[in-house]
Design a protein around this motif. Structure first.
Motif, PDB file in Angstrom:
ATOM      1  N   HIS A   5       0.816  -1.233   0.000  1.00 17.47           N
ATOM      2  CA  HIS A   5       0.000   0.000   0.000  1.00 17.47           C
ATOM      3  C   HIS A   5       0.837   1.264   0.000  1.00 17.47           C
ATOM      4  O   HIS A   5       0.386   2.297  -0.481  1.00 17.47           O
ATOM      5  CB  HIS A   5      -0.924  -0.006   1.233  1.00 17.47           C
ATOM      6  CG  HIS A   5      -1.674  -1.282   1.345  1.00 17.47           C
ATOM      7  ND1 HIS A   5      -1.103  -2.418   1.882  1.00 17.47           N
ATOM      8  CD2 HIS A   5      -2.902  -1.620   0.926  1.00 17.47           C
ATOM      9  CE1 HIS A   5      -1.973  -3.401   1.810  1.00 17.47           C
ATOM     10  NE2 HIS A   5      -3.067  -2.954   1.224  1.00 17.47           N
ATOM     11  N   PHE A   9       1.686   1.739  -3.773  1.00 18.89           N
ATOM     12  CA  PHE A   9       0.465   1.986  -4.542  1.00 18.89           C
ATOM     13  C   PHE A   9      -0.156   3.322  -4.111  1.00 18.89           C
ATOM     14  O   PHE A   9      -0.482   4.176  -4.940  1.00 18.89           O
ATOM     15  CB  PHE A   9      -0.526   0.832  -4.324  1.00 18.89           C
ATOM     16  CG  PHE A   9      -1.805   1.013  -5.081  1.00 18.89           C
ATOM     17  CD1 PHE A   9      -1.855   0.765  -6.443  1.00 18.89           C
ATOM     18  CD2 PHE A   9      -2.958   1.451  -4.437  1.00 18.89           C
ATOM     19  CE1 PHE A   9      -3.038   0.948  -7.157  1.00 18.89           C
ATOM     20  CE2 PHE A   9      -4.140   1.630  -5.144  1.00 18.89           C
ATOM     21  CZ  PHE A   9      -4.175   1.384  -6.502  1.00 18.89           C
ATOM     22  N   LYS A  45      -3.799   1.382 -11.669  1.00 15.40           N
ATOM     23  CA  LYS A  45      -4.066   0.129 -10.969  1.00 15.40           C
ATOM     24  C   LYS A  45      -4.023  -1.064 -11.944  1.00 15.40           C
ATOM     25  O   LYS A  45      -3.521  -2.143 -11.603  1.00 15.40           O
ATOM     26  CB  LYS A  45      -5.427   0.199 -10.284  1.00 15.40           C
ATOM     27  CG  LYS A  45      -5.684  -0.966  -9.356  1.00 15.40           C
ATOM     28  CD  LYS A  45      -6.955  -0.774  -8.565  1.00 15.40           C
ATOM     29  CE  LYS A  45      -7.224  -1.990  -7.703  1.00 15.40           C
ATOM     30  NZ  LYS A  45      -8.541  -1.937  -7.079  1.00 15.40           N
ATOM     31  N   GLU A  79      -4.238  -8.195   0.287  1.00 14.63           N
ATOM     32  CA  GLU A  79      -3.430  -7.072  -0.216  1.00 14.63           C
ATOM     33  C   GLU A  79      -4.171  -6.357  -1.351  1.00 14.63           C
ATOM     34  O   GLU A  79      -4.231  -5.125  -1.387  1.00 14.63           O
ATOM     35  CB  GLU A  79      -2.059  -7.568  -0.702  1.00 14.63           C
ATOM     36  CG  GLU A  79      -1.094  -7.887   0.427  1.00 14.63           C
ATOM     37  CD  GLU A  79       0.240  -8.421  -0.066  1.00 14.63           C
ATOM     38  OE1 GLU A  79       1.284  -7.840   0.279  1.00 14.63           O
ATOM     39  OE2 GLU A  79       0.256  -9.424  -0.811  1.00 14.63           O
ATOM     40  N   ILE A  80      -4.745  -7.137  -2.252  1.00  6.72           N
ATOM     41  CA  ILE A  80      -5.436  -6.527  -3.397  1.00  6.72           C
ATOM     42  C   ILE A  80      -6.690  -5.785  -2.938  1.00  6.72           C
ATOM     43  O   ILE A  80      -6.925  -4.644  -3.324  1.00  6.72           O
ATOM     44  CB  ILE A  80      -5.783  -7.599  -4.460  1.00  6.72           C
ATOM     45  CG1 ILE A  80      -4.486  -8.155  -5.059  1.00  6.72           C
ATOM     46  CG2 ILE A  80      -6.669  -7.001  -5.566  1.00  6.72           C
ATOM     47  CD1 ILE A  80      -4.672  -9.252  -6.085  1.00  6.72           C
ATOM     48  N   LEU A 101      -6.172  -2.292  -1.372  1.00 11.71           N
ATOM     49  CA  LEU A 101      -5.459  -1.223  -2.096  1.00 11.71           C
ATOM     50  C   LEU A 101      -6.196   0.120  -2.021  1.00 11.71           C
ATOM     51  O   LEU A 101      -5.559   1.144  -1.763  1.00 11.71           O
ATOM     52  CB  LEU A 101      -5.189  -1.625  -3.560  1.00 11.71           C
ATOM     53  CG  LEU A 101      -4.088  -2.683  -3.766  1.00 11.71           C
ATOM     54  CD1 LEU A 101      -3.955  -3.031  -5.256  1.00 11.71           C
ATOM     55  CD2 LEU A 101      -2.742  -2.231  -3.212  1.00 11.71           C
ATOM     56  N   GLY A 146      -5.682   1.605   1.223  1.00 10.09           N
ATOM     57  CA  GLY A 146      -4.253   1.938   1.278  1.00 10.09           C
ATOM     58  C   GLY A 146      -3.992   3.295   0.638  1.00 10.09           C
ATOM     59  O   GLY A 146      -3.238   4.120   1.169  1.00 10.09           O
TER      60      GLY A 146
END
Ligand SMILES: Nc1ncnc2c1ncn2[C@@H]1O[C@H](COP(=O)(O)OP(=O)(O)O)[C@@H](O)[C@H]1O
Ligand SMILES: [Mg+2]
Length: 364
Positions: free
Chosen positions: A246, A249, A281, A296-297, A300, A303
């Motif tokens: 994060h 990103f 993205k 994690e995805i 995002l 994040g």
């Protein structure tokens, strides 16, 4: 910096070439960067690392060199020419280190210049965002098996939310009544968002988010492009440290998706650019999704919100501290920067439902 000084510095490195001329590249903001032209290619980049920002410069350079080497090994199937456009290469100093410390205590390093490359200070179209996302995602992908315990933490607690809140609370204690009253609306916003803005930190601390190599300065000017706007190489790896996906990103989204400059005072101009968000993205996930967990995805978007918030909080903290950290041009500069980031959060949140439901792989 005189030519003699620069040649002397350059000659502390094993460059095996003949100096012709130099020019200072003005695009960076932290280090002093010079392009050295030589009789035969390659040309070189000579950089003085800003050691008021970074305390452990040898550690920082060791991070940079070992990450580059790791990526080079991963990409060894490429031709030399392709490889040398996709990853930074550092030149060893004659003393065996990858840096030279001069008599003023300044540290220098030398890289191979990636020719026919450009940087963009702002994103002007979705292709640039998409290419930026691909490069940043690929950087994380190629370093996902790197042991983060081998990295020096060059700026301790850089994105640590409890630490940033602690700094904020200290600042509140010493802030003038005048500044507190001017910031009042935003102090309330901080309180309102506090819990949500600790979610990523808590997932990190509980081990649910993987600790991985992160770049930590993923603005678009830290990516080289060719003249057709194809992404070439991630540069400026000074802030490489252990972190969560994060950080990279989110900070990219924060800088790329703001339709205005970071200190724009007309908040009507500050919008979250959803088109660039999707494009970035898409590129990012194309390269890194295979090494990311569903958690994690899925986190995002929050994040990204968290990374915008942490900058808002830091600007606000500095405003309350009477501007001791960021350079300011007028008394309310830091407050204006904080307002700008809060407006960006509002604009993002308004569009969040769209962000969450759209297929991440589609551009529309
Ligand atoms: N290896 C390289 N090849 C080509 N240009 C480079 C290279 N490294 C840096 N640059 C140029 O120098 C500028 C400043 O470098 P950077 O490492 O980003 O320093 P700063 O930390 O000051 O931003 C970059 O924006 C880019 O234009
Ligand atoms: Mg830079």
């Amino acid at each position: 910096m005189t030519q003699e000084q620069l040649i002397y510095t350059f000659d502390q490195f094993k460059h095996a070439s003949e100096y012709v001329s130099f020019k200072e590249l003005a695009s960076g903001h932290i280090n002093d960067t010079f392009l050295i032209e030589t009789k035969a290619e390659p040309f070189f980049i000579v950089q003085r690392i800003n050691h008021s920002v970074f305390k452990d410069v040898p550690g920082l350079l060791s991070n940079k060199v070992s990450i580059s080497r790791h990526i080079q090994n991963k990409l060894s199937y490429l031709s030399d020419e392709e490889l040398h456009r996709q990853v930074l290469r550092f030149v060893q100093a004659k003393n065996g280190d990858y840096y030279h410390k001069d008599k003023h205590g300044d540290y220098w390093n030398v890289m191979i210049y990636i020719k026919d490359s450009v940087t963009h200070d702002v994103v002007s179209n979705a292709k640039i965002a998409y290419e930026g996302g691909k490069l940043s995602g690929n950087f994380l992908n190629l370093t996902s098996d790197f042991d983060t315990s081998n990295l020096t933490e060059v700026i301790p607690k850089f994105h640590d939310m409890p630490y940033r809140f602690w700094q904020f609370e200290q600042a509140l204690k010493v802030a003038s009544e005048d500044r507190k009253s001017k910031a009042r609306v935003y102090l309330l916003k901080v309180a309102e968002l506090k819990e949500e803005m600790h979610i990523i930190q808590k997932l990190k601390e509980s081990g649910q988010l993987k600790l991985r190599v992160t770049h930590n300065d993923t603005k678009i000017s830290n990516v080289l492009f060719d003249k057709h706007d194809n992404g070439l190489c991630v540069i400026d790896t000074d802030t490489v440290m252990p972190g969560v996906v994060h950080y990279d990103f989110g900070d990219a989204i924060r800088t790329i998706c703001n339709t205005a400059a970071e200190d724009e005072t007309n908040l009507d101009l500050v919008h979250f650019n959803i088109e660039f968000y999707r494009a970035y993205k898409k590129g990012f996930l194309e390269k890194v999704a295979s090494t990311l967990s569903p958690l994690e995805i899925n986190t995002l978007p929050i994040g990204a919100k968290t990374m915008i918030f942490i900058m808002a909080l830091r600007f606000l903290t500095d405003y309350l501290n009477n501007d001791i950290y960021y350079k300011t041009k007028y008394p309310e500069h830091n407050l204006d920067r904080a307002k700008n980031q809060f407006k960006l959060i509002d604009s993002m949140v308004h569009q969040m439902d769209v962000i969450k439901t759209k297929n991440v792989y589609s551009m529309d």
